[in-house]
Design a protein around this motif. Structure first.
Motif, PDB file in Angstrom:
ATOM      1  N   ARG A 244     -24.783  16.959 -24.246  1.00 56.42           N
ATOM      2  CA  ARG A 244     -24.259  15.630 -23.937  1.00 56.42           C
ATOM      3  C   ARG A 244     -23.411  15.527 -25.354  1.00 56.42           C
ATOM      4  O   ARG A 244     -22.390  14.659 -25.415  1.00 56.42           O
ATOM      5  N   PHE A 245     -23.935  15.999 -26.380  1.00 55.84           N
ATOM      6  CA  PHE A 245     -23.107  15.652 -27.744  1.00 55.84           C
ATOM      7  C   PHE A 245     -21.673  16.238 -27.521  1.00 55.84           C
ATOM      8  O   PHE A 245     -20.649  15.587 -27.895  1.00 55.84           O
ATOM      9  N   ALA A 246     -21.549  17.364 -26.653  1.00 59.53           N
ATOM     10  CA  ALA A 246     -20.250  18.146 -26.821  1.00 59.53           C
ATOM     11  C   ALA A 246     -19.506  17.306 -25.769  1.00 59.53           C
ATOM     12  O   ALA A 246     -18.442  16.894 -26.197  1.00 59.53           O
ATOM     13  N   ALA A 247     -20.097  16.640 -24.730  1.00 55.21           N
ATOM     14  CA  ALA A 247     -19.224  15.917 -23.814  1.00 55.21           C
ATOM     15  C   ALA A 247     -18.817  14.594 -24.584  1.00 55.21           C
ATOM     16  O   ALA A 247     -17.832  14.107 -24.287  1.00 55.21           O
ATOM     17  N   ASP A 248     -19.846  14.054 -25.200  1.00 56.47           N
ATOM     18  CA  ASP A 248     -19.422  12.581 -25.786  1.00 56.47           C
ATOM     19  C   ASP A 248     -18.431  12.991 -26.822  1.00 56.47           C
ATOM     20  O   ASP A 248     -17.328  12.332 -27.042  1.00 56.47           O
ATOM     21  N   GLU A 297     -10.283  22.125 -28.119  1.00 53.66           N
ATOM     22  CA  GLU A 297     -10.464  22.772 -26.881  1.00 53.66           C
ATOM     23  C   GLU A 297     -11.308  24.094 -27.157  1.00 53.66           C
ATOM     24  O   GLU A 297     -12.234  24.564 -26.681  1.00 53.66           O
ATOM     25  N   ASP A 298     -10.817  24.707 -28.208  1.00 51.73           N
ATOM     26  CA  ASP A 298     -11.395  26.243 -28.875  1.00 51.73           C
ATOM     27  C   ASP A 298     -12.779  25.912 -29.347  1.00 51.73           C
ATOM     28  O   ASP A 298     -13.729  26.567 -28.758  1.00 51.73           O
ATOM     29  N   LEU A 299     -13.040  24.750 -30.002  1.00 54.61           N
ATOM     30  CA  LEU A 299     -14.332  24.459 -30.573  1.00 54.61           C
ATOM     31  C   LEU A 299     -15.228  24.166 -29.174  1.00 54.61           C
ATOM     32  O   LEU A 299     -16.461  24.428 -29.314  1.00 54.61           O
ATOM     33  N   GLY A 428      -3.211  28.108 -46.476  1.00 54.55           N
ATOM     34  CA  GLY A 428      -1.921  27.221 -46.316  1.00 54.55           C
ATOM     35  C   GLY A 428      -0.967  27.756 -45.309  1.00 54.55           C
ATOM     36  O   GLY A 428      -0.266  27.120 -44.749  1.00 54.55           O
ATOM     37  N   SER A 429      -0.772  29.177 -45.635  1.00 52.63           N
ATOM     38  CA  SER A 429       0.556  29.952 -45.173  1.00 52.63           C
ATOM     39  C   SER A 429       0.460  30.052 -43.868  1.00 52.63           C
ATOM     40  O   SER A 429       1.390  30.495 -43.415  1.00 52.63           O
ATOM     41  N   ARG A 430      -0.692  30.481 -43.054  1.00 56.84           N
ATOM     42  CA  ARG A 430      -0.860  30.891 -41.780  1.00 56.84           C
ATOM     43  C   ARG A 430      -1.183  29.980 -40.889  1.00 56.84           C
ATOM     44  O   ARG A 430      -2.104  29.065 -41.074  1.00 56.84           O
ATOM     45  N   PRO A 431      -0.420  29.676 -39.687  1.00 63.34           N
ATOM     46  CA  PRO A 431      -0.809  28.899 -38.590  1.00 63.34           C
ATOM     47  C   PRO A 431      -1.927  29.371 -37.940  1.00 63.34           C
ATOM     48  O   PRO A 431      -2.440  30.614 -37.991  1.00 63.34           O
ATOM     49  N   GLY A 432      -2.613  28.564 -36.911  1.00 62.67           N
ATOM     50  CA  GLY A 432      -3.702  29.198 -36.142  1.00 62.67           C
ATOM     51  C   GLY A 432      -5.074  28.330 -36.293  1.00 62.67           C
ATOM     52  O   GLY A 432      -4.854  27.760 -37.348  1.00 62.67           O
ATOM     53  N   THR A 433      -5.951  28.402 -35.488  1.00 63.46           N
ATOM     54  CA  THR A 433      -6.923  27.650 -35.435  1.00 63.46           C
ATOM     55  C   THR A 433      -8.099  28.258 -36.313  1.00 63.46           C
ATOM     56  O   THR A 433      -9.233  27.634 -36.771  1.00 63.46           O
ATOM     57  N   GLY A 434      -8.115  29.513 -36.457  1.00 67.85           N
ATOM     58  CA  GLY A 434      -9.034  30.382 -37.083  1.00 67.85           C
ATOM     59  C   GLY A 434     -10.055  30.483 -35.991  1.00 67.85           C
ATOM     60  O   GLY A 434     -11.266  31.110 -36.351  1.00 67.85           O
TER      61      GLY A 434
END
Lengths: 503, 246
Positions: A244-248, A297-299, A428-434
């Motif tokens: 529910r928490f994820a949905a909220d 989305e990934d999280l 700082g230097s690299r893009p991406g979400t990790g």
């Protein structure tokens, strides 16, 4: 569930109970049999000795009376006595032995019996006779200056005792066996609730959270059932709360993101109306917004995988086709992870499209697609671009091998890079979400596969995902095969794509 | 009813936007106007129902989670009066909600946060003309496919752009009609879910095939004598669907 416990035995609960019952039964029945045997033997031996003694005295008085008769010869007197079968009479008089039978002689009389008789005392002793064990009774006959001996064979007593002991032994064995059987039944009844519990636990482990143990009248079990059900209740509550928490969270974050994306879209359309500074700021907002969306989305996906509630929409899918689709999308995508300034552009497409055999896997297309995109993006962002993508079969597994042109991954980091928010280089230097690689490994694991990192022969890093090959068993499985058009339609699609990519 | 949206493509299509979040509504209104739509917006289902009656929109964008009457109820109450395509804006990627919305009468969905480009593509796909399914007769007039010769024959009248059972018109939504045309054009042949998804919804490799399944179910309730045991629009297990005119 750990199996370490204080009463962990090498046998297991069922066998332990059975063995305990059998051992108990064996002990009790052996004791009982032994005491029965001892008592019976004691009684029988006493009786036999008494009989022999009585018989000897009777026979001795007959012999004495016979000898007192004047002129009677010893052999005639002995012959006139008729001892019971198996008994023989010996007479020692004037240094001479007389016997009622050829079987027995002076040797049959033990010396102590002879001695006590000579000293005027009647005595009894066990001795070996010609016919097995026997009793020798010595009676002094002072009136006729002779010694009377009666030798009785006790083979019938031995027979009785042998029979008794074998009967007792057999009954002890039967009792032990009975104990073991009883133990088995008891163990079964004892373990039956445990089986039910473990079945329920297995159901819960595969996500059937509404599984409960049936109620019971047994006061011993009621406690376990009650606490088990309470535990599952709590677990279910917690998982539902998380979901529910994820949905909220998803709703709360998605709404403003939707607004932002639509508004930025309006701005992007009017980019030319902005000053150069404004345009740079807009580009930043646009790029970061996409990164924020991707992170969210990934999280959320990771959260779903964690909670085990990610529903996989499984369908037999050509993995090669999935790889092609992901390669194509990466190429034509506006994904800023690819378009952001960074490492050199990927090499020619021709190298990226080796001949891919049709290898079918049972997967959620969307999820594996996302995992593949993440791998390719990773290669683009951290690995100086893709150098090769290979799909191969290894026995009952299929592997996607993704090689890049980068510096490779140090052996020490090859596990760590799959952790969340772990990334190469400074923040700082690299893009991406990790989150990309951890999403890859968790998605693949949810499909029963694995993902790892090694060296590419060409020098860069090599990422491998392995998935179980789907083997069609020939049965008509509507839900799975109904999603599947691969055989008839994908070939032309693949050709089209290849042309598209090659152009 | 017979006059569906593709008959006035020259005008800017009218889009009803039902969304209770002020931010999203305003931003979508701006971006959809940029895309060339005439936007009528509503913050609640009651206002949207009034707008449907007054303005007869060509397309509808409906948020599912609303205060008061929710998106599902709105779709159910608007469907008898409007055959216009409805796209659901779903905040949840909960598959349950999506199927429920499709069953209520929605035509397609996008999950927030979506790209405006993607939403435009979905809207464009649903506004395309149906394929010319039928060969023109020798006399060049009657473009009709008789689907069921029973009493009160079921006829797909492509010239009029409608389906009739006897004298009565069968009310189909735009998308149901296009799906029927696709199946009619290939009458007697099997069409895979993916092929239908591509031709009717313009969805690619990752399209949700349940959209097709739900629409086939909805279509059956309107054209089959016994929707539980379909004989006209049949499922070919493992392959797709086939229209068998009788």
């Amino acid at each position: 569930m750990t199996r370490a416990g204080r009463w962990r035995s090498p046998l297991g609960l069922r066998a332990t109970v059975m063995v305990s019952f059998a051992a108990g039964a064996l002990t009790v029945s052996a004791l009982l049999a032994l005491s029965t045997y001892v008592a019976a033997r004691h009684y029988l031996v006493d009786q036999r000795e008494l009989t022999a003694l009585r018989q000897a005295f009777v026979d001795a008085s007959v012999v004495r009376d016979g000898l007192l008769t004047a002129g009677a010869r010893e052999s005639d007197v002995i012959g006139s006595v008729s001892p019971p079968a198996g008994s023989d009479i010996l007479l020692y008089r004037d240094g001479q032995w007389f016997s009622s039978s050829l079987r027995e002689g002076s040797a049959s009389v033990p010396p102590e019996v002879l001695r006590s008789s000579l000293s005027g005392t009647a005595s009894l002793a066990w001795a070996r006779t010609s016919d097995g064990p026997g009793i020798v009774v010595g009676v002094p006959l002072p009136a006729v200056r002779g010694q009377f001996f009666e030798v009785s064979s006790t083979s019938e007593l031995a027979g009785t005792l042998t029979t008794l002991s074998s009967v007792l032994l057999i009954s002890a064995l039967v009792t032990t066996l009975g104990g073991a059987l009883l133990g088995r039944t008891a163990a079964r009844r004892l373990v039956a609730p445990l089986d039910t519990i473990s079945g329920a636990a297995a159901n819960i482990a595969i996500g059937k959270l509404d599984t409960r143990l049936p109620g019971t009248d047994d006061p011993d079990l009621a406690v376990i059932v009650g606490s088990f059900n309470a535990m599952v209740e709590t677990l279910q509550d917690r998982i539902e709360r998380d979901a529910r928490f994820a949905a909220d969270l998803s709703h709360e974050l998605r709404s403003p993101l939707t607004t932002l994306k639509a508004s930025v879209e309006v701005l992007v359309r009017r980019r030319d109306e902005l000053s150069e500074r404004g345009q740079r700021a807009l580009d930043l907002v646009d790029g970061e917004l996409e990164r924020l969306r991707q992170s969210l989305e990934d999280l959320l996906e990771l959260g779903r995988l964690d909670a085990g509630v990610a529903t996989l929409d499984l369908a037999p899918t050509d993995l090669g086709e999935l790889v092609r689709q992901a390669l194509a999308e990466r190429h034509h995508s506006t994904d800023p992870l690819v378009t952001l300034p960074g490492p050199a552009s990927p090499p020619g497409d021709a190298d990226l499209l080796p001949v891919l055999p049709v290898l079918t896997v049972l997967v959620d297309k969307g999820q594996i697609h996302r995992a593949l995109l993440n791998l390719f993006t990773n290669a683009d962002v951290h690995g100086a671009g893709l150098s090769a993508v290979t799909v191969v079969r290894a026995d009952d597994q299929v592997m996607v091998i993704v090689d890049d042109n980068g510096p490779g991954v140090a052996p020490a980091d090859r596990e760590r890079i799959f952790d969340r928010f772990a990334r190469a280089g400074s923040r700082g230097s690299r893009p991406g979400t990790g989150l990309g690689l951890s999403l890859v490994v968790e998605t693949v694991q949810a499909h029963g596969g694995a993902a790892w990192c090694s060296d590419s022969p060409s020098g860069g890093a090599r990422f491998v995902i392995r998935l179980p090959l789907f083997v069609r068993d020939g049965l008509d499985r509507p839900n799975e095969i109904s999603h599947e058009d691969v055989s008839g339609r994908d070939q032309p699609d693949a050709v089209e794509l290849e042309q598209e990519l090659g152009s | 009813m017979a006059r569906w949206c593709w008959h006035h493509e020259a005008m800017s299509p009218r889009l009803l936007l039902l969304e209770d979040d002020d931010g999203i509504r305003t931003a979508l209104r701006l971006s959809m106007e940029d895309e060339g739509y005439e936007v009528v917006d509503a913050a609640n289902a009651e206002a949207a129902l009034a707008a449907v009656r007054a303005r007869a929109p060509d397309l509808m964008l409906v948020d599912l989670m609303l205060g008061g009457m929710d998106g599902f109820s709105f779709i159910r109450s608007v469907r008898p009066n409007s055959s216009a395509p409805i796209i659901v804006l779903s905040a949840r990627s909960d598959t349950h909600d999506i199927v429920a919305a499709l069953e209520a009468g929605a035509d397609d969905y996008v999950t927030k946060p979506f790209e405006v480009k993607e939403l435009s593509a979905r809207l464009r796909a649903l506004r395309r003309r149906p394929p010319v399914a039928l060969e023109i007769d020798a006399n060049g007039s009657s473009q009709q496919l008789v689907l069921d010769r029973g009493n009160g024959p079921l006829v797909l009248d492509e010239a009029a752009g409608l389906v009739r059972r006897g004298d009565r018109q069968v009310h189909l939504t735009v998308t149901e009609y296009r799906l029927l045309c696709e199946l009619g054009a290939a009458a007697g042949r099997v069409l895979s879910r993916r092929a239908l998804l591509e031709s009717v919804w313009d969805r690619g490799y990752f399209g949700d095939e349940r959209i097709v399944d739900v629409h086939v179910r909805r279509l059956r309730t309107k054209i089959e004598n016994d929707p539980g045991a379909p004989t006209l629009l049949v499922t070919v297990r493992g392959l797709g669907y086939r229209l068998d005119p009788r």
